[in-house]
Design a protein around this motif. Sequence first.
Motif: not given
Lengths: 186, 413
Positions: A38-42, A44, A160
Amino acid sequence: MRKTTFLILAGGVIIAGLAWIILTPVLFPFAQSSDEAVAAHPGFKAPDFSLETPAGDIVSLSDYSGQPVLVFLWASWCPICKGTMPNLETVYQDYTDQGFEILAVDMAFQDTLSTAIDYFETEGYSYTMLIDRDGQMAQDYQMHGLPTSILVGPDGTVLDVTIGSGMSAGYLSVQLDQIFTSREGE
Amino acid sequence: MFPIIDIGPLAFQAGGMILIISLLIGLWLTVRFSASLGTNGDAIENNLLIGLMIGIIGARLGYLIQNPSVVADNPLSIVSFTPTMLDKPFGLLAGILAIIITSQRSHLPLWPTLDTMSPLAVLLFAGVHLANFANGNNYGLPTTLPWGVPLWNAIRHPVQIYALILAVVLLIWLLVRTRLLKFTYSHHSGLILLHTVAGLALITVLTRALVADKAPFLGLDLIQVIAWLILLASLILIFNVQYGKKKPTRIFLSLGSNRNPREQTYKASQDIAKFAKILNRSSLYETADVRPNHAGETYINRVLEVETDLSFPDLKERTKAIESTHGREPGDKDDVPMDIDILTYGSQVFVLPSGTAIPRTGLTEHRYVAMPLAEIAPDFRHPATGIAIKDILKQLDEQKQPVRKITEVENGT
């Protein structure tokens, strides 16, 4: 360097390099635990959040499972944010029937909330405004510049992340077209 | 982490700034290296900048060709600052093509030019990895090591920093071997670039193992496989350059004398013919000695084009031997029975700490060298800069350096 010395050294490097490549999947298997994924990165899973609307309703990202969602982090003092939001409205109008949603999260912990709500209502945006009062959501998304646009696919994966003015109507439409076309193909 | 810089309506992520800074430092080092090697720094810098511009435009066009609806919706988006609206492979291809085409048009010689760009290659490699670190791209696998960094919900290997550190080691190696970009360290053009590329490829093979987001290819990482192939290719090329079968090399020699010059020059040519095949010999050229107490004395010069298997050090030894059998005393500037300068050695470009520079700088400084050279090789181009001999001659003032070609009748040969 003597010819034989060079051949031994170069050959050694080549063979060791090849062995390293073959051993890489064995030595460093890439298996993410669900917690890490879980992460705010393409690539994830987008971190989930539950935030309040100006009307007081609670909305969660997970409510829109199965739909593409644009999470838009903004503040009323941010001119680039306000320059981008009318473009988002255009795209929203075009794709809302297909299930596209926009969650415009105001960074209320570093904004004047009443000004933000006034602005949002005066402009008459029809997508959803949310309020991040304590900055927890901004922290989960590692926000470091406004606006930040995070496009989340129907399966909850971040597709994105665009910081600044880059989330134009054209750029967003192209990505939504790709999502909806690939869906029709399934 | 993740600093951001706002300039008006533009929000630069630190990564973009790092890339620009590493490009500028790389270009600066390359121009400095070019000045030491005698390559055409201006043309190289121009072509790189043109390549960069065409690359960026190409990347945007590549994206728009694949997504024409963007233009239809909003024509202004053609020039919008969306880094993701760039097709990187397309842009890379366009940029490299532009550099190849402009370099051919300005007749830049391949290997010396590539050698000159070695520091830029290392700087860009380092810059890309540092930018990835600043943007959280190409993140590493989770680790429990004490220097792990928190990123994307895990403590991870700072793998971009591993690559950066190794690139800095490579840069230090390059600076030490070239004594701060002043010299080449071998007689072969291209070796500096090939060593650099092999180093960068090896770093990639090693560090990619710890990158979390791999490019799967038959159960392996595609980037690692490509880097390994580049490593293999550069090692094969290095082997070929250093130990490959020697082909006869074409060499221009300049002969000069101020004591019995005609006889000496004739005899020296005969001596040279013992170890090298003479392909062409120029007429004799006469230059007045301009030094105050040498009025009336003249120098005679000639250029020979020869072919030989001798290595550069061997050739230099033989020409020195001829000079001394003709009675040349090292250091005597007044009495020069015979002076033989190796002007070029094939297409090689090198500057050694011993003071040897090939091509010899005199080639572009003295009309008594450039004129006979132009006579026997009118299509000659300078091996380092690619500048044509007729343009080199144009730069040399005829009034300040009067040189007289001796006709066949006078010459008597």
